[in-house]
Design an enzyme around this catalytic site. Structure first.
Site, PDB file in Angstrom:
ATOM      1  N   ASN A   9      46.088  39.391  30.833  1.00 39.51           N
ATOM      2  CA  ASN A   9      45.097  40.428  30.519  1.00 39.51           C
ATOM      3  C   ASN A   9      45.842  41.757  30.471  1.00 39.51           C
ATOM      4  O   ASN A   9      46.150  42.336  31.508  1.00 39.51           O
ATOM      5  CB  ASN A   9      44.016  40.435  31.615  1.00 39.51           C
ATOM      6  CG  ASN A   9      43.023  41.567  31.434  1.00 39.51           C
ATOM      7  OD1 ASN A   9      42.985  42.207  30.376  1.00 39.51           O
ATOM      8  ND2 ASN A   9      42.220  41.822  32.452  1.00 39.51           N
ATOM      9  N   TRP A  10      46.112  42.201  29.254  1.00 38.26           N
ATOM     10  CA  TRP A  10      46.902  43.436  29.110  1.00 38.26           C
ATOM     11  C   TRP A  10      46.071  44.690  29.398  1.00 38.26           C
ATOM     12  O   TRP A  10      46.614  45.781  29.452  1.00 38.26           O
ATOM     13  CB  TRP A  10      47.479  43.520  27.688  1.00 38.26           C
ATOM     14  CG  TRP A  10      48.646  42.610  27.454  1.00 38.26           C
ATOM     15  CD1 TRP A  10      49.210  41.732  28.342  1.00 38.26           C
ATOM     16  CD2 TRP A  10      49.415  42.500  26.250  1.00 38.26           C
ATOM     17  NE1 TRP A  10      50.272  41.085  27.758  1.00 38.26           N
ATOM     18  CE2 TRP A  10      50.421  41.538  26.472  1.00 38.26           C
ATOM     19  CE3 TRP A  10      49.352  43.115  24.999  1.00 38.26           C
ATOM     20  CZ2 TRP A  10      51.356  41.177  25.499  1.00 38.26           C
ATOM     21  CZ3 TRP A  10      50.278  42.760  24.022  1.00 38.26           C
ATOM     22  CH2 TRP A  10      51.268  41.800  24.279  1.00 38.26           C
ATOM     23  N   LYS A  11      44.776  44.522  29.528  1.00 40.12           N
ATOM     24  CA  LYS A  11      43.878  45.681  29.743  1.00 40.12           C
ATOM     25  C   LYS A  11      44.151  46.734  28.663  1.00 40.12           C
ATOM     26  O   LYS A  11      44.491  46.371  27.539  1.00 40.12           O
ATOM     27  CB  LYS A  11      44.037  46.220  31.161  1.00 40.12           C
ATOM     28  CG  LYS A  11      43.885  45.103  32.198  1.00 40.12           C
ATOM     29  CD  LYS A  11      43.712  45.589  33.590  1.00 40.12           C
ATOM     30  CE  LYS A  11      43.589  44.383  34.528  1.00 40.12           C
ATOM     31  NZ  LYS A  11      43.265  44.728  35.895  1.00 40.12           N
ATOM     32  N   HIS A  96      34.538  40.818  33.337  1.00 38.36           N
ATOM     33  CA  HIS A  96      35.621  41.330  34.191  1.00 38.36           C
ATOM     34  C   HIS A  96      35.043  42.411  35.110  1.00 38.36           C
ATOM     35  O   HIS A  96      34.175  43.183  34.698  1.00 38.36           O
ATOM     36  CB  HIS A  96      36.753  41.903  33.330  1.00 38.36           C
ATOM     37  CG  HIS A  96      37.978  42.197  34.133  1.00 38.36           C
ATOM     38  ND1 HIS A  96      38.091  43.332  34.911  1.00 38.36           N
ATOM     39  CD2 HIS A  96      39.123  41.499  34.315  1.00 38.36           C
ATOM     40  CE1 HIS A  96      39.263  43.310  35.529  1.00 38.36           C
ATOM     41  NE2 HIS A  96      39.911  42.205  35.175  1.00 38.36           N
ATOM     42  N   GLU A  98      36.097  45.176  36.028  1.00 42.38           N
ATOM     43  CA  GLU A  98      36.195  46.553  35.509  1.00 42.38           C
ATOM     44  C   GLU A  98      35.055  46.825  34.529  1.00 42.38           C
ATOM     45  O   GLU A  98      34.552  47.943  34.430  1.00 42.38           O
ATOM     46  CB  GLU A  98      37.573  46.769  34.852  1.00 42.38           C
ATOM     47  CG  GLU A  98      38.665  46.884  35.905  1.00 42.38           C
ATOM     48  CD  GLU A  98      40.054  46.462  35.449  1.00 42.38           C
ATOM     49  OE1 GLU A  98      40.289  46.361  34.229  1.00 42.38           O
ATOM     50  OE2 GLU A  98      40.904  46.219  36.333  1.00 42.38           O
ATOM     51  N   GLU A 168      38.138  36.472  40.792  1.00 40.85           N
ATOM     52  CA  GLU A 168      38.898  37.703  40.943  1.00 40.85           C
ATOM     53  C   GLU A 168      38.226  38.594  41.989  1.00 40.85           C
ATOM     54  O   GLU A 168      37.302  39.351  41.656  1.00 40.85           O
ATOM     55  CB  GLU A 168      38.949  38.454  39.606  1.00 40.85           C
ATOM     56  CG  GLU A 168      39.649  37.693  38.511  1.00 40.85           C
ATOM     57  CD  GLU A 168      40.337  38.639  37.542  1.00 40.85           C
ATOM     58  OE1 GLU A 168      41.540  38.491  37.354  1.00 40.85           O
ATOM     59  OE2 GLU A 168      39.673  39.544  37.007  1.00 40.85           O
ATOM     60  N   GLY A 174      44.522  44.898  40.798  1.00 36.79           N
ATOM     61  CA  GLY A 174      45.308  46.107  40.554  1.00 36.79           C
ATOM     62  C   GLY A 174      45.597  46.904  41.814  1.00 36.79           C
ATOM     63  O   GLY A 174      46.042  48.046  41.740  1.00 36.79           O
ATOM     64  N   SER A 213      46.289  40.752  41.514  1.00 42.35           N
ATOM     65  CA  SER A 213      47.638  41.055  42.008  1.00 42.35           C
ATOM     66  C   SER A 213      48.527  39.822  42.139  1.00 42.35           C
ATOM     67  O   SER A 213      49.316  39.712  43.084  1.00 42.35           O
ATOM     68  CB  SER A 213      47.566  41.813  43.343  1.00 42.35           C
ATOM     69  OG  SER A 213      46.901  43.041  43.156  1.00 42.35           O
ATOM     70  N   GLY A 234      47.023  40.464  35.347  1.00 44.08           N
ATOM     71  CA  GLY A 234      46.927  41.804  34.767  1.00 44.08           C
ATOM     72  C   GLY A 234      48.292  42.467  34.704  1.00 44.08           C
ATOM     73  O   GLY A 234      49.097  42.197  33.817  1.00 44.08           O
ATOM     74  N   GLY A 235      48.563  43.332  35.689  1.00 45.16           N
ATOM     75  CA  GLY A 235      49.792  44.132  35.678  1.00 45.16           C
ATOM     76  C   GLY A 235      51.065  43.335  35.420  1.00 45.16           C
ATOM     77  O   GLY A 235      51.917  43.757  34.630  1.00 45.16           O
TER      78      GLY A 235
HETATM   79  P1  PGA Z   1      46.010  42.498  38.318  1.00 37.31           P
HETATM   80  O1  PGA Z   1      44.724  42.336  37.380  1.00 37.31           O
HETATM   81  O2  PGA Z   1      46.829  41.245  38.162  1.00 37.31           O
HETATM   82  O3  PGA Z   1      46.710  43.726  37.795  1.00 37.31           O
HETATM   83  O4  PGA Z   1      45.512  42.664  39.715  1.00 37.31           O
HETATM   84  C1  PGA Z   1      44.068  41.093  37.261  1.00 37.31           C
HETATM   85  C2  PGA Z   1      42.875  41.256  36.345  1.00 37.31           C
HETATM   86  O5  PGA Z   1      42.212  42.287  36.416  1.00 37.31           O
HETATM   87  O6  PGA Z   1      42.561  40.390  35.525  1.00 37.31           O
END
Ligand code: PGA
Length: 274
Positions: A9-11, A96, A98, A168, A174, A213, A234-235
């Protein structure tokens, strides 16, 4: 046997230039894992075309980060599921945290988006999870069951069982904080039990991945439990070395992944043996 899956997930990150550089390095490093593990990359909408072309015939799938709850029409800023399918997407993230927290997507809204993704023939990745406060109040499973039930009430348990659930915990996304392997296994077991109660076999057949994370250093222990079918990253998916090391940890934890594919791959990019 559920085939493990790794989803990037590159956001809202990337550029034409950096995407190309990242993917060139990443594709070479992911090559050893691509048969044992399903892999999908979810870039921001404007880069779908670019990433689709770069993925080519690697067998790595294209995914999107959201889809509209509407079919078409006056919905400025939204992107429909059929458009994403037309672009070659096979997976779409829905719900998600977010999106739920910052863009006020309710359970009902998320369920409507899920339905559009299924109708367009793609696989939704339904994100569920609790806040820190909810965990401390012992409400983790109640919250997740509410999020799952909204989808089941809209599309039925069979659609959910054919999709992917991403656990999640909001407090781990994050933040650098990761749920412990025990917390992850216990929550995944709870989700599976809930699905199984809704329909016999649904718990067994649904792929449940962990996100929050995940990094090269903690991936192996997080993936160790048989309850965990992969990761939503994500990151760490913005670094070729990190992401491929996570792929390696997943392959190591699920050595049988190449022997079978469940659910069966139904659409999307071909996987030649080159
Ligand atoms: P993260 O994000 O690995 O940066 O914690 C995961 C996600 O939001 O899908």
């Amino acid at each position: 046997m559920r085939k493990p899956i790794l989803i990037a997930n590159w956001k809202m990150n990337g550029s034409l230039h950096s995407n190309q550089a990242l993917l060139v390095r990443m594709l070479a490093k992911l090559r050893p894992f691509r048969k044992a593990v399903d892999i999908a990359i979810c870039p921001p909408f404007p880069y779908l075309f670019q990433v689709r072309d770069l993925l080519g015939y690697t067998g790595i799938a294209l995914g999107a980060q959201n889809a509209s709850s509407a079919v078409s029409g006056a919905h400025t800023g939204e992107v429909s599921a059929t458009m994403l399918e037309e672009m070659g997407c096979r997976y779409v993230l829905v719900g998600h945290s977010e999106r739920r927290a910052s863009y006020y997507e309710s359970d009902t809204d998320v369920a409507a988006r899920f339905r559009q993704v299924v109708s367009a023939g793609m696989t939704p990745v339904l994100c569920v999870g609790e806040t820190l406060e909810e965990r401390e109040q012992n409400e983790t499973l109640a919250v997740i069951e509410r999020q799952l039930r909204a989808v089941i009430d809209t599309t039925g348990i069979s659609s959910l069982a054919g999709s992917i659930v991403a656990y999640e915990p909001v407090w781990a996304i994050g933040t650098g904080k990761t749920a412990s392997p025990g917390q992850v296994a216990e929550t995944h077991r709870g989700i599976r039990g809930f699905l199984e109660n809704c329909q016999r076999g649904a718990g067994d057949s649904t792929r449940i991945v962990y996100g929050g994370s995940v990094k090269a250093v903690n991936a192996a222990e997080l993936f160790q439990s048989e309850e965990v079918d992969g990761g939503l990253i994500g990151g760490a998916s913005l670094q070729a070395e990190e992401f491929s090391a996570i792929g390696s940890a997943l392959t190591g934890a699920k050595p049988d992944g190449s022997s079978d594919s469940f659910p069966p791959e139904s659409s999307g990019l071909a996987i030649p043996d080159s």
